[in-house]
Design a protein around this motif. Sequence first.
Motif, PDB file in Angstrom:
ATOM      1  N   ASP A 181      -3.632 -14.223 -11.297  1.00  0.00           N
ATOM      2  CA  ASP A 181      -4.521 -13.608 -10.555  1.00  0.00           C
ATOM      3  C   ASP A 181      -3.799 -12.700  -9.462  1.00  0.00           C
ATOM      4  OD1 ASP A 181      -6.251 -13.235  -7.998  1.00  0.00           O
ATOM      5  OD2 ASP A 181      -7.369 -14.981  -8.576  1.00  0.00           O
ATOM      6  N   PHE A 182      -4.134 -11.209  -9.570  1.00  0.00           N
ATOM      7  CA  PHE A 182      -3.346 -10.435  -8.620  1.00  0.00           C
ATOM      8  C   PHE A 182      -4.556  -9.883  -7.995  1.00  0.00           C
ATOM      9  CE2 PHE A 182       0.233  -9.084 -11.610  1.00  0.00           C
ATOM     10  CZ  PHE A 182       1.106 -10.132 -11.310  1.00  0.00           C
ATOM     11  N   ARG A 183      -4.271  -9.722  -6.542  1.00  0.00           N
ATOM     12  CA  ARG A 183      -5.126  -9.139  -5.608  1.00  0.00           C
ATOM     13  C   ARG A 183      -4.271  -8.261  -4.583  1.00  0.00           C
ATOM     14  NH1 ARG A 183      -9.982 -13.462  -4.694  1.00  0.00           N
ATOM     15  NH2 ARG A 183      -9.500 -14.874  -6.473  1.00  0.00           N
ATOM     16  N   HIS A 184      -5.273  -6.893  -4.366  1.00  0.00           N
ATOM     17  CA  HIS A 184      -4.560  -6.152  -3.337  1.00  0.00           C
ATOM     18  C   HIS A 184      -5.598  -5.125  -2.979  1.00  0.00           C
ATOM     19  CE1 HIS A 184      -1.867  -3.312  -1.405  1.00  0.00           C
ATOM     20  NE2 HIS A 184      -1.037  -4.397  -1.342  1.00  0.00           N
ATOM     21  N   PRO A 185      -5.664  -4.482  -1.551  1.00  0.00           N
ATOM     22  CA  PRO A 185      -6.526  -3.549  -1.272  1.00  0.00           C
ATOM     23  C   PRO A 185      -6.211  -2.203  -1.885  1.00  0.00           C
ATOM     24  CG  PRO A 185      -5.532  -4.287   0.605  1.00  0.00           C
ATOM     25  CD  PRO A 185      -4.935  -5.168  -0.554  1.00  0.00           C
ATOM     26  N   SER A 186      -5.234  -1.910  -2.516  1.00  0.00           N
ATOM     27  CA  SER A 186      -4.856  -0.752  -3.016  1.00  0.00           C
ATOM     28  C   SER A 186      -4.876  -0.879  -4.748  1.00  0.00           C
ATOM     29  CB  SER A 186      -3.382  -0.144  -2.674  1.00  0.00           C
ATOM     30  OG  SER A 186      -3.110   0.793  -3.249  1.00  0.00           O
ATOM     31  N   ASP A 187      -5.710   0.135  -5.238  1.00  0.00           N
ATOM     32  CA  ASP A 187      -5.733   0.024  -6.764  1.00  0.00           C
ATOM     33  C   ASP A 187      -4.522   0.395  -7.310  1.00  0.00           C
ATOM     34  OD1 ASP A 187      -7.471  -0.667  -8.968  1.00  0.00           O
ATOM     35  OD2 ASP A 187      -7.361   1.672  -9.213  1.00  0.00           O
ATOM     36  N   ASP A 188      -3.872   1.344  -6.579  1.00  0.00           N
ATOM     37  CA  ASP A 188      -2.415   1.885  -7.104  1.00  0.00           C
ATOM     38  C   ASP A 188      -1.263   0.625  -7.198  1.00  0.00           C
ATOM     39  OD1 ASP A 188      -3.369   4.289  -7.505  1.00  0.00           O
ATOM     40  OD2 ASP A 188      -2.604   5.210  -5.606  1.00  0.00           O
ATOM     41  N   VAL A 189      -1.530  -0.212  -6.174  1.00  0.00           N
ATOM     42  CA  VAL A 189      -0.587  -1.222  -5.785  1.00  0.00           C
ATOM     43  C   VAL A 189      -0.849  -2.228  -7.020  1.00  0.00           C
ATOM     44  CG1 VAL A 189       0.279  -3.221  -4.681  1.00  0.00           C
ATOM     45  CG2 VAL A 189      -0.117  -0.874  -3.630  1.00  0.00           C
ATOM     46  N   LEU A 190      -2.252  -2.419  -7.415  1.00  0.00           N
ATOM     47  CA  LEU A 190      -2.548  -3.178  -8.242  1.00  0.00           C
ATOM     48  C   LEU A 190      -1.945  -3.046  -9.783  1.00  0.00           C
ATOM     49  CD1 LEU A 190      -6.352  -4.411  -7.695  1.00  0.00           C
ATOM     50  CD2 LEU A 190      -4.305  -5.840  -8.070  1.00  0.00           C
ATOM     51  N   ALA A 191      -2.197  -1.726  -9.793  1.00  0.00           N
ATOM     52  CA  ALA A 191      -1.619  -1.227 -11.198  1.00  0.00           C
ATOM     53  C   ALA A 191      -0.345  -1.352 -11.328  1.00  0.00           C
ATOM     54  CB  ALA A 191      -1.922   0.317 -11.427  1.00  0.00           C
ATOM     55  N   GLU A 192       0.498  -1.337 -10.353  1.00  0.00           N
ATOM     56  CA  GLU A 192       1.991  -1.537 -10.294  1.00  0.00           C
ATOM     57  C   GLU A 192       2.334  -2.745 -10.412  1.00  0.00           C
ATOM     58  OE1 GLU A 192       6.044  -0.666 -10.336  1.00  0.00           O
ATOM     59  OE2 GLU A 192       4.550   0.597 -10.336  1.00  0.00           O
ATOM     60  N   MET A 193       1.518  -3.640  -9.871  1.00  0.00           N
ATOM     61  CA  MET A 193       1.831  -5.366 -10.318  1.00  0.00           C
ATOM     62  C   MET A 193       1.396  -5.615 -11.624  1.00  0.00           C
ATOM     63  SD  MET A 193       0.062  -6.488  -6.738  1.00  0.00           S
ATOM     64  CE  MET A 193       0.199  -8.328  -6.878  1.00  0.00           C
TER      65      MET A 193
END
Length: 423
Positions: free
Chosen positions: A291-303
């Motif tokens: 489960d990954f979560r972040h308020p930035s979609d760019d950071v989610l893509a990097e994760m």
Amino acid sequence: MTALPNLKINGPRLWDSLMEMAKIGATPKGGVCRLALTDLDRQGRDLFVQWCKEAGCTIRVDRMGNIFARREGKNPALPPVMTGSHLDSQPTGGRFDGVYGVLAGLEVIRTLNDLGYETEAPVEVAVWTNEEGSRFAPAMVASGVFAGVFDVDYGLTRKDQDGKTMGEELARIGYAGPDEPSWKTHPVGAYFEAHIEQGPILEAEDKTIGVVTDAQGQRWYELTFTGVESHAGPTPMSRRKDALLGAARVVDAVNRIGLSHAPLACATVGMMNVYPNSRNVIPGRVFFTVDFRHPSDDVLAEMDKELRAEVDRIAGEIGLTAELEQIFYYKPVKFEASCVAAVRKGVAEGGFSHRDMVSGAGHDACYLAGVAPTAMIFIPCIDGISHNEVEDATPEWVAAGCEVLLHAMLQKANETVKETAPA
């Protein structure tokens, strides 16, 4: 004529309703277990429907089992101002997660009835099916179908670990409704969702209301490592293909990925099944979740990119086969400005302390935000604990959030008329 800012909900009545609902699926530690579409979930739904009918509401149920309790307005042609949440829980869930938003909506309707107040637009309370995703993955699937994120067949064919589908279980408990689950056939004028924070910030800062401006994006994955089952004694360490060793290394990698994108990232492995799960057999297969979560979609893509690279590397080093599937994804959500403003106005009218917040958890509101103006209202929970039987809140917090919800909904339901109560 009496000005609206003095309107108050009946706090003790709301609290009593919450405690009565908490008896259904009550657990020894004071929590609840009402997994989606079980007999206990049906009992909770039946009680909600009974209360709504007693409050004069009409009831509609769609094919995903979403329930809509409607209090008519002066202009039935207007799309309803809707509120709601869910009645299903985690296996060891609390008395407030989800159910608070449902029963706060019912209390809004009961208060309007007490006052004999007629809104311009209709008012509705929604119960969304399987928000938690504990029994059927992914989470929020039924509100996702309503919002057009998933199609109906996808929703109805989701299976639990015993192979039972949502469609089968909806029919079994009597909540497979006839209506199409779609915002296109059931448009929503505005949507508000009240919820416990599920975190420690509001209580730590002594704030009563969280004005939720955004919600984190999420990615959920299911990962299976397959190696070779073998005897734990005769098999040399250097010749093993240990699927659990691979899973353990991914757990560590997931934690590192989360920390590398601090302070806003969250990264969790929350579920793992080991096969054959015998003490003297090297595990040949492991299924687990990420489960990954972040308020930035760019950071989610990097994760996401980092996870896939780590899985490939670890599988290659140990000699495992990896099957990685992303089963759930939504982008970070920014809630609609006029609905957020209506929440702020409700806070001001009640004189409550507050702060702006970003939701770290997923909610049905995140999907509704794609098809209707949407905002959320948070109240504190004691010690920030949720998804736990000891989850708790105070009657004062519960009443305050509902009062803010009342004012926000009335503002939206009466935007075409002057906000005044009956003489």
